[in-house]
Design a protein around this motif. Structure first.
Motif, mmCIF file in Angstrom:
data_model
loop_
_atom_site.group_PDB
_atom_site.id
_atom_site.type_symbol
_atom_site.label_atom_id
_atom_site.label_comp_id
_atom_site.label_asym_id
_atom_site.label_seq_id
_atom_site.Cartn_x
_atom_site.Cartn_y
_atom_site.Cartn_z
ATOM 1 N N GLU A 78 17.022 -12.191 -14.141
ATOM 2 C CA GLU A 78 18.273 -11.610 -13.672
ATOM 3 C C GLU A 78 19.383 -11.810 -14.704
ATOM 4 N N VAL A 79 19.385 -12.962 -15.350
ATOM 5 C CA VAL A 79 20.334 -13.205 -16.448
ATOM 6 C C VAL A 79 20.082 -12.203 -17.572
ATOM 7 N N PHE A 116 14.569 -20.157 -23.017
ATOM 8 C CA PHE A 116 13.714 -19.505 -22.025
ATOM 9 C C PHE A 116 13.473 -18.056 -22.423
ATOM 10 N N ILE A 117 12.223 -17.629 -22.291
ATOM 11 C CA ILE A 117 11.831 -16.246 -22.553
ATOM 12 C C ILE A 117 11.612 -15.571 -21.209
ATOM 13 N N PRO A 118 12.400 -14.548 -20.856
ATOM 14 C CA PRO A 118 12.305 -13.909 -19.529
ATOM 15 C C PRO A 118 11.189 -12.867 -19.482
ATOM 16 N N LYS A 131 26.482 -7.054 -18.371
ATOM 17 C CA LYS A 131 27.424 -7.490 -19.403
ATOM 18 C C LYS A 131 26.704 -8.038 -20.634
ATOM 19 N N MET A 132 25.391 -8.294 -20.520
ATOM 20 C CA MET A 132 24.653 -8.922 -21.613
ATOM 21 C C MET A 132 23.671 -7.973 -22.286
ATOM 22 N N GLY A 179 12.781 -19.283 -12.358
ATOM 23 C CA GLY A 179 12.050 -18.479 -13.335
ATOM 24 C C GLY A 179 12.420 -17.014 -13.264
ATOM 25 N N LEU A 180 12.509 -16.471 -12.048
ATOM 26 C CA LEU A 180 12.904 -15.071 -11.892
ATOM 27 C C LEU A 180 14.411 -14.893 -12.094
#
Length: 525
Positions: free
Chosen positions: A61-62, A412-414, A67-68, A56-57
């Motif tokens: 990080e993604v 997924f919503i971070p 780069k994103m 989940g965490l």
């Protein structure tokens, strides 16, 4: 010769598996979607297998990958399954609200055959059953019902005060406590009484069954980590691996407890305007229509709703209380401001208690709680599964990318990443309740703040959670203040073995007895 043939077959099989994974791991590249380079076989799940982070965490990080930063979505792989992490607020709004009918189910699921308690509760159940259950349970969570429950919650708040007073006696006496445990005992007792009409006595009995069994559900162990990861990220394997969301001990305990409470409520005809009343009503409906399908006839359906409500209810409130007290201990000037507001409110009420209307009118208390939920959302991510609508084209990611979502794609919503993004929150890692002042609230990006989710699938119990949190903080800070001690964690390190946000180590604070309210009241007379 036979040995050589056997080795050849093994090598061939392994090569085929490897090539299959490699083909799967080229999906986002072939579709023209930005992606994080996967590790062979395990995809982007390495932090989970190495126990460096919860998945989940890791999703946050993604989200934060340099780069994103200019991308609307990021492609990842859960083992070989292509999934999307959504970054762009308008796309998040599409998932949560605008195109909800395409994202009405969580990607997570429980075993429909071997885990009735997990599979049938409101958190995991799928549409259209979810919609029916939600409509049946919604009356429990209206502001009117909450106001009726409030006196019961106040009784537990009085127990909390008595518990703290027994820790040490005398003016300015202090005691070092594991504050998360204290808060969990309070919220456990509160949920037990308002939802089930049961006195759990967690604050007075260290070995109270509600507390000891409830804490096992979200316990950070390797075994539980495997269960959570499978439920949320490998749902097709829950039946094969015989995964259960609730522990066997907790399941037996909640069945026994809720079965007894429902039977007693039916026998006596007592009404308490709580969850049990709704469950009893559903059972009556089913009995009156014996030849028609009914939710209450599904094995463990009634117990499942009680089980998840209890677990979610005590964990959300206790975590928010504990993290809030930790931050207030680090910034005494903010704690002083909140304590002044609380004690002035008690003086204005003049009865030793705060009314339902009064506690909800405390502006700075609301600001503090909202900021705690920003920094420490109990569930640091949200998951949904895309399902197309028959007769309509699949949802397009244009103008960002020339791509249409495919059925079954997890998104997924971070939440944790969004709520700490400097793009939306200046100095995002600093605890600053002023972000939620009446003036500043107007400038908040709505999609970047959703500790309870947004849209039709938002947390049904958010009002109860917020009220419990506020009531607990009020009755701790009324006659006490908290400060850091030698055992207070200096760095925030989250437990990688659970899907909710929990510290890896204990959360110890010094609680100092300070009869601020009594002294002020005496002076006013």
């Amino acid at each position: 010769m036979a040995l050589t043939e056997g080795l050849f077959l093994i090598v061939g099989a392994l090569s085929a598996i490897y090539l299959w994974f490699q083909r799967s791991h080229s999906y986002w590249q072939r579709k023209g979607i930005p992606y994080i380079q996967p590790t062979p076989i395990i995809g982007n799940t390495s932090p989970v297998f190495t126990q460096k982070n919860s998945f989940g965490l890791h999703i946050s990080e993604v989200y934060n990958d340099p780069k994103m930063q200019d991308e609307a979505v990021v492609g990842i792989y859960v083992l070989n399954k292509p999934a999307l992490v959504i970054r762009e607020p308008e796309l998040i709004k599409s998932v949560m609200i605008k195109d909800f009918q395409r994202f009405s189910n969580r990607y997570a699921r429980c075993d429909p055959h071997g885990d009735a308690l997990g599979n049938n509760n409101l958190f995991f159940v799928r549409n259209p059953q979810w919609k029916e259950i939600r409509s049946k349970l919604t009356p429990v969570f209206t502001s009117g019902k909450l106001k009726q429950m409030y006196p019961l919650m106040q009784e537990i708040a009085d127990d909390l005060e008595a518990h703290l007073a027994q820790q040490k006696t005398g003016q300015d006496a202090s005691n070092i406590v594991e504050i998360k445990d204290t808060c969990s005992r309070f919220s456990t007792d509160s949920i037990a009484t308002i939802a089930f009409g049961v006195r759990a006595n967690s604050l007075t009995n260290p070995d109270a069954e509600f507390r000891t069994e409830g804490r096992k559900v979200l316990e950070g162990t390797v075994s539980r980590s495997k269960d959570f990861f499978t439920v949320f990220f490998l749902p097709k394997l829950v039946s094969l691996l015989r995964i259960k969301f609730f522990t066997k001990e907790y399941s037996n305990f909640i069945r026994k407890t809720i079965g007894h409470v429902i039977s007693e409520r039916e026998r006596t005809g007592t009404m308490r305007n709580d969850l049990i009343d709704v469950l009893v009503g559903l059972r009556k409906e089913a009995a009156q229509q014996p030849n028609k399908p009914h939710l209450a006839n599904i094995p463990d359906f009634l117990v499942a709703q009680a089980g998840v409500f209890f677990t979610a209810g005590f964990e959300t409130s206790s975590s928010t209380m504990a993290f809030g007290l930790l931050e207030l201990a680090k910034q005494p000037e903010l704690q002083d401001r909140l304590r002044r507001e609380i004690n002035n409110a008690f003086l204005e009420e003049g009865s030793g208690k705060l009314s339902y209307e009064k506690i909800n009118s405390l502006e700075y208390l609301s600001m503090v709680v909202d900021e705690v939920l920003r920094l420490y959302p109990v569930l640091p991510f949200l998951d949904r599964e895309y399902q197309g609508i028959k007769g309509q084209p699949d949802l397009s990611l244009k103008p960002h990318y020339d791509f249409q979502l495919e059925n079954g794609t997890p998104v997924f919503i971070p939440i944790y990443g969004l709520q700490r993004d400097p793009k939306y929150w200046p100095n995002p890692n600093v605890f600053d309740p002023e972000r939620f002042s009446p003036e500043n609230r107007k400038t908040i990006e709505a999609m970047a703040y959703q500790p309870f989710g947004l849209g039709p699938h938002n947390c049904i119990g958010s009002r109860i959670g917020l009220l419990q949190t506020k009531l607990g903080l009020v009755h701790i800070l009324k006659n006490h203040y908290v400060r850091c001690c030698s055992q207070t964690p200096k760095d925030i390190t989250f437990d990688p073995k659970t899907f909710v946000l929990q510290l890896k180590s204990g959360m110890f604070l010094e609680i100092v007895n300070d009869r601020f309210y009594d002294d002020r009241a005496a002076q006013a007379l």
